[in-house]
Design an enzyme around this catalytic site. Structure first.
Site, PDB file in Angstrom:
ATOM      1  CD1 TRP A 294      -3.196   0.966   0.644  1.00 11.44           C
ATOM      2  CD2 TRP A 294      -1.895   2.357   1.785  1.00 11.44           C
ATOM      3  NE1 TRP A 294      -3.894   2.132   0.831  1.00 11.44           N
ATOM      4  CE2 TRP A 294      -3.125   3.002   1.518  1.00 11.44           C
ATOM      5  CE3 TRP A 294      -0.921   3.059   2.488  1.00 11.44           C
ATOM      6  CZ2 TRP A 294      -3.407   4.310   1.945  1.00 11.44           C
ATOM      7  CZ3 TRP A 294      -1.190   4.360   2.904  1.00 11.44           C
ATOM      8  CH2 TRP A 294      -2.426   4.962   2.639  1.00 11.44           C
TER       9      TRP A 294
ATOM     10  CE  LYS B 174     -11.214  -5.229   7.541  1.00  9.56           C
ATOM     11  NZ  LYS B 174     -12.519  -4.549   7.509  1.00  9.56           N
TER      12      LYS B 174
ATOM     13  CD  GLU C  94     -19.798   2.694   9.451  1.00  4.85           C
ATOM     14  OE1 GLU C  94     -18.870   3.491   9.590  1.00  4.85           O
ATOM     15  OE2 GLU C  94     -19.647   1.564   8.949  1.00  4.85           O
TER      16      GLU C  94
ATOM     17  CE  LYS D 298     -18.407   0.878   5.676  1.00  2.00           C
ATOM     18  NZ  LYS D 298     -17.942   0.935   7.003  1.00  2.00           N
TER      19      LYS D 298
ATOM     20  CG  ASN E  90       3.474  -2.803   7.345  1.00  6.66           C
ATOM     21  OD1 ASN E  90       3.053  -1.784   6.794  1.00  6.66           O
ATOM     22  ND2 ASN E  90       2.804  -3.419   8.310  1.00  6.66           N
ATOM     23  N   GLY E  91       5.472  -0.033   6.948  1.00  5.58           N
ATOM     24  CA  GLY E  91       5.612   1.108   7.854  1.00  5.58           C
ATOM     25  C   GLY E  91       6.200   2.289   7.128  1.00  5.58           C
TER      26      GLY E  91
HETATM   27  C1  G6P Z   1      -9.155   1.521   7.982  1.00  6.58           C
HETATM   28  C2  G6P Z   1     -10.254   0.622   7.462  1.00  6.58           C
HETATM   29  C3  G6P Z   1     -11.578   0.981   8.129  1.00  6.58           C
HETATM   30  C4  G6P Z   1     -11.429   0.900   9.636  1.00  6.58           C
HETATM   31  C5  G6P Z   1     -10.291   1.773  10.154  1.00  6.58           C
HETATM   32  C6  G6P Z   1      -9.976   1.490  11.597  1.00  6.58           C
HETATM   33  O1  G6P Z   1      -9.338   2.803   7.525  1.00  6.58           O
HETATM   34  O2  G6P Z   1     -10.366   0.723   6.057  1.00  6.58           O
HETATM   35  O3  G6P Z   1     -12.566   0.094   7.691  1.00  6.58           O
HETATM   36  O4  G6P Z   1     -12.616   1.309  10.241  1.00  6.58           O
HETATM   37  O5  G6P Z   1      -9.092   1.502   9.417  1.00  6.58           O
HETATM   38  O6  G6P Z   1      -9.486   0.187  11.702  1.00  6.58           O
HETATM   39  P1  G6P Z   1      -9.527  -0.696  12.990  1.00  6.58           P
HETATM   40  O7  G6P Z   1      -8.877  -1.968  12.581  1.00  6.58           O
HETATM   41  O8  G6P Z   1      -8.730   0.053  14.028  1.00  6.58           O
HETATM   42  O9  G6P Z   1     -10.929  -0.864  13.402  1.00  6.58           O
END
Ligand code: G6P
Length: 609
Positions: free
Chosen positions: A75, A604, A482, A486, A101-102
């Site tokens: 990413w 994610k 929310e 979405k 990663n990071g």
């Molecule tokens: C990312 C994901 C979201 C999620 C958020 C927090 O932006 O795409 O779907 O709500 O991180 O993630 P967590 O794992 O801390 O709930």
């Protein structure tokens, strides 16, 4: 963010790593790559921009077999999405490959130093500076283990690194503030490392969570597959180990077209099993421990969907328990020098338990002497390990990047805690009352899921519209936020969540026949919310109302009316209204043909700031 997998063992490591990367693709999917030691003892690398499928197509006809392999799904942070910037980064001459990663915060400085030392860079990434450091230290006579340690010491910021060494086929990994897990299957003589235990499910039977700054050494020596070291080279005991309980079902998507849809449909069953877990199962203990925590004020920190769950939970704690709550986006909270009292409680909500900002907020609270509680999905995650008490939401693995079932489980876990605190503990009476409510909630959601075609039909009428305002009042306000999130995430449509009464203070200027108001109407403040809809209607906005059934006025005022049965369950209705929003966003995205499970630009699990 990025996904990392490394494998060492008698099986073909490339196959294991590619399978792991496929499972982690939801973490990042700009590009992917693998590096391995071939049967002719060459250090090989293949990397391709785009989805993992591109990488697999590139290598599928090649006769590849390896005993040791590392891989990565990216990413992008530093450097565009190109083949060159994809990981691994390798030095063929020294037989070293690495993935990262990071973010390396001092990458600029390091690059300058290393360039002066004659090291050439092939990519624009910050990650490659770690390879540069490895080369520098090996050139100066260090063995690979010491080179990894010394290079790691020079790095600023939160990162996890995995390094493959050709000479010995060994893999080293180390991390600070980024997720990393090792796994082992002793019978098969296999060792693995990954950014996510999910990649190891069904392969490793024991998993190990190293703490920060612990060097993990994966070796091919049968009697000594996995070792941990401190930065001074001595053996380390700073890791937690447990049996791998996660299973991996390759047909997990079943008949559903997308993981997101499958996860939406899982919600009723998950609610039932959460009820079981907290009322009759292992969850009871952690619930009791949470009740015993101090809570003069409750600081709630989270990101994204988890933050919106926090806003709903805030409402429970303020309305039911009268505990003052301060919900805040973790990325703001951590830098705001917040006013914290040792008698306060810090609550962190997270699906992954690895979100960098949430973890930083937790660390800040810990340093300030506050007890911390998590509402978390991933057992063994960093957040889980760092908090004093954890309430698991038991949502199972959530693959769809847009979070759905985790939200429902987070809110319900918060609701359960609030009820137990109010009742000063769990007793049969409360158990029965809550069980009945949650069972009814599961049934109500099932009824809504059966109406998916009706929601799809509404989506079919509005998906071409240019901008959506989700509105709600009170506890429906976070649901509006929310709902809009979405839609943005998966349909790439501009959507905003607004408190219904606030629209006239600015955003109403945007309303015309191209805009849609998705109005969330509950039994509370009913008339006032209807008046707010009138204001949009008067400006020719298209109205989709999700509100109490049998309301003539709603039917008249709305272009599309999705009637909801609130009877006997008003208090939990935000959760089923949210399911309508989930389905609406899903169907709109479907009409628009977007990549629903892996929407562009997203990841994610956001493990960088
Ligand atoms: C990312 C994901 C979201 C999620 C958020 C927090 O932006 O795409 O779907 O709500 O991180 O993630 P967590 O794992 O801390 O709930």
């Amino acid at each position: 963010m990025c996904g990392i997998v490394g494998h060492l063992g008698p099986k073909n490591s490339v196959d294991v790593v590619l399978e792991g990367l496929k499972r982690l693709e939801y973490r990042g999917y700009d590009s992917a790559g693998v590096s391995f030691i071939s049967s002719s003892n060459d250090l090989m690398m293949y990397k391709k921009k785009g989805k993992i499928e591109n990488l697999i197509n590139e290598i599928k006809d090649k006769d590849i077999s390896a005993r040791s392999c590392i891989g990565h799904t990216r990413w992008a942070t530093h450097g565009g999405v190109t083949d060159n910037n994809a990981h691994p980064h390798i030095c063929e001459e020294m037989g070293i490959a690495m993935v990262h990663n990071g973010i390396i915060e001092n990458a600029g400085e390091l690059r300058e130093f290393l360039t002066k030392e004659g090291i050439q860079f092939k990519s624009e990434t910050d990650s490659e500076t770690f390879l540069g450091l490895l080369i520098y230290h090996v050139r100066n006579g260090k063995n690979i283990k010491d080179a990894v340690i010394e290079s790691f010491k020079k790095i600023h910021g939160f990162s996890a690194f995995v390094v493959l060494n050709k000479e010995t086929s060994e893999i080293f990994s180390i991390k600070k503030g980024a997720p990393l897990v090792c796994g082992m299957n002793e019978v098969n003589s296999e060792v693995l490392v990954s950014s996510d235990p999910y990649a190891l499910a069904g392969i490793a039977d024991k998993i190990y969570f190293p703490e920060d700054e612990v060097l993990c050494h994966l070796s091919a020596a049968n009697s000594n597959l996995l070792n941990f070291y401190e930065l001074d080279g001595t053996k380390s005991k700073r890791y937690m180990s447990k049996k791998q309980s996660m299973t991996h079902d390759p047909a997990a998507k079943g008949d559903f077209e997308h993981y997101m849809l499958k996860e939406i449909y899982e919600q009723p069953e998950l609610i039932r099993s959460l009820t079981q877990f907290y009322f009759q199962g292992e969850g009871k203990e952690s619930l009791e421990a949470a009740v015993d925590l101090p809570r003069k004020n409750l600081h709630i920190s989270a990101c994204g969907t988890a933050y919106y769950a926090g806003l709903v939970i805030k409402d429970f704690f303020e309305q039911i328990n009268r505990i003052p709550c301060r919900p805040e986006i973790a990325s703001e909270f951590r830098y705001r020098n917040p006013i914290l009292d040792k008698e306060d409680l810090a609550l962190f909500i997270s699906q992954s338990g690895e979100t960098a900002d949430t973890l930083a907020a937790q660390e800040l609270c810990k340093k300030s002497g506050l007890k911390s509680l998590s509402i978390v999905n991933t057992e063994g995650s960093t957040l889980y390990r760092d908090c004093d008490v954890n309430l698991l939401i038991r949502a199972g693995v959530e693959i769809g990047v847009a979070s759905t079932k985790a939200f429902t489980q987070q809110v319900l876990t918060g609701r359960t805690l609030s009820a137990v605190i109010q009742n000063k503990g769990m007793d049969d009476n409360l158990r029965n009352t809550l069980s009945q409510k949650y069972t009814l909630l599961a049934e109500r959601i099932e009824e809504l899921l059966d109406r998916s075609d009706e929601i799809k039909a509404v989506a079919g009428e509005i998906y071409r519209n240019k901008g959506f305002f989700y509105t709600g009042r009170g506890v429906y306000y976070p649901i509006a936020l929310e709902g809009a999130l979405k839609l943005k995430e998966i349909a790439y449509v501009h959507a905003e969540g607004y408190a219904a009464g606030e629209l006239k203070h600015g955003p109403i200027a945007l309303i015309d026949e191209e805009k849609v108001n998705v109005a969330l109407v509950g039994p509370e403040l009913y008339e006032k919310t209807v008046s707010n809809i009138q204001e949009i209607k008067a400006r020719k906005g298209k109205i989709v109302t999700i509100g109490p059934e049998g309301k003539k006025d709603l039917e008249e005022i709305s272009d599309y009316y999705i009637p909801i049965n609130f009877d006997g369950l008003e208090e939990l209705s935000p959760l089923y209204i949210n399911v309508v929003n989930q389905l609406l966003a899903y169907h709109i995205a479907k009409f628009l043909g977007t990549d629903i499970d892996k929407p562009r630009n997203l990841a994610k699990s956001v493990t960088v700031e």
